[in-house]
Write a protein that holds these residues in place. Sequence first.
Motif, PDB file in Angstrom:
ATOM      1  N   THR A   1      23.803  40.604  45.244  1.00  0.00           N
ATOM      2  CA  THR A   1      22.624  40.685  45.999  1.00  0.00           C
ATOM      3  C   THR A   1      22.303  42.104  46.339  1.00  0.00           C
ATOM      4  O   THR A   1      21.193  42.494  46.760  1.00  0.00           O
TER       5      THR A   1
ATOM      6  N   GLY B   1      24.426  34.366  45.347  1.00  0.00           N
ATOM      7  CA  GLY B   1      24.446  35.646  45.644  1.00  0.00           C
ATOM      8  C   GLY B   1      25.796  36.296  45.845  1.00  0.00           C
ATOM      9  O   GLY B   1      26.307  35.850  47.040  1.00  0.00           O
TER      10      GLY B   1
ATOM     11  N   THR C   1      27.998  38.986  47.606  1.00  0.00           N
ATOM     12  CA  THR C   1      27.708  40.046  48.769  1.00  0.00           C
ATOM     13  C   THR C   1      28.533  41.215  48.726  1.00  0.00           C
ATOM     14  O   THR C   1      28.250  42.147  48.008  1.00  0.00           O
TER      15      THR C   1
ATOM     16  N   ALA D   1      19.041  37.720  50.650  1.00  0.00           N
ATOM     17  CA  ALA D   1      18.969  36.733  49.505  1.00  0.00           C
ATOM     18  C   ALA D   1      18.805  35.327  49.800  1.00  0.00           C
ATOM     19  O   ALA D   1      17.728  34.879  49.089  1.00  0.00           O
TER      20      ALA D   1
ATOM     21  N   VAL E   1      25.968  32.027  48.792  1.00  0.00           N
ATOM     22  CA  VAL E   1      26.552  33.062  48.608  1.00  0.00           C
ATOM     23  C   VAL E   1      27.864  32.865  48.158  1.00  0.00           C
ATOM     24  O   VAL E   1      28.614  32.200  48.504  1.00  0.00           O
TER      25      VAL E   1
ATOM     26  N   CYS F   1      16.676  39.726  43.842  1.00  0.00           N
ATOM     27  CA  CYS F   1      17.009  38.264  44.059  1.00  0.00           C
ATOM     28  C   CYS F   1      15.942  37.048  43.973  1.00  0.00           C
ATOM     29  O   CYS F   1      16.129  36.189  43.351  1.00  0.00           O
TER      30      CYS F   1
END
Length: 247
Positions: free
Chosen positions: A91, A121, A123, A153, A161, A98
């Motif tokens: 991200t 995503g 992080t 994102a 995530v 994204c």
Amino acid sequence: MEKIDPRVIVALDVNNIEEVRDLVTKVGKNLKTFKVGMRLFTKYGPSIVKELKDKGYDVFLDLKYHDIPNTVETACKEAAGLGVDMLTIHTSGGREMCKAAVNGARDGASKSGKKIPIVLGVTVLTSMNETLLKEIGINNPVDVQVINLANMAISEGVGGVVCSPLEVKKLKTQIKKDFIAVIPGIRLPENNTNDQKRVASPDTAIADGADYLVIGRPVYGAPDPVKALKDIYTLMAKVNNVKVNNK
Ligand code: C5P
């Protein structure tokens, strides 16, 4: 043990295709999804994805794309065309990247007639801590950085995530949108943490809101991978998972 908990994804971070086949033979009947990372994919390419898909498994392609939006979009399109079920981007590549990833995944799936993969995503890597973040110019505390990146994102259509078990509760509480949380850095009490800095046990991660657990060394590095998986399932079963995602 014949049990499958689809929330457990085993990372195939092993040395070669023979070790992959050996591990899949041992633990495959108890799993739905395997994760193919950059090592295996660099060595074997799409054939490793095909082999797992042909055996009936879901594939999480964890190549953590991070490039200009057009490059990431076209890579995600190709990944979707391979039929992967989940894929990762960093991200920190920014909002436009994204969005491009999500478009690419959708486009690749529709052109190939495959299911749209979930774009996840990443992080902040679970091997990072605040000191290491500062070294690369990020002065936010880890949890703030994780929330900021996740919010951005998810607002661009990213489906979920990847974050450490230490941030999942906060994420599920603070992000008011539907998303899935995929959690690496899982360790059993007897395990070495290795290079992971932010770790938790399977039951804690699930109790805190994890939707999927990504587990590598605690399974493939165990003297008995089937027993390790069984121990993980036993711990998870103790948790009556109440979703903490308040939309
Ligand atoms: O062996 P271990 O259980 O630590 O493996 C964790 C897996 O999850 C590895 O394949 C690693 O690449 C992946 N991962 C991670 N941290 C992230 C994203 C993915 O550890 N933020």
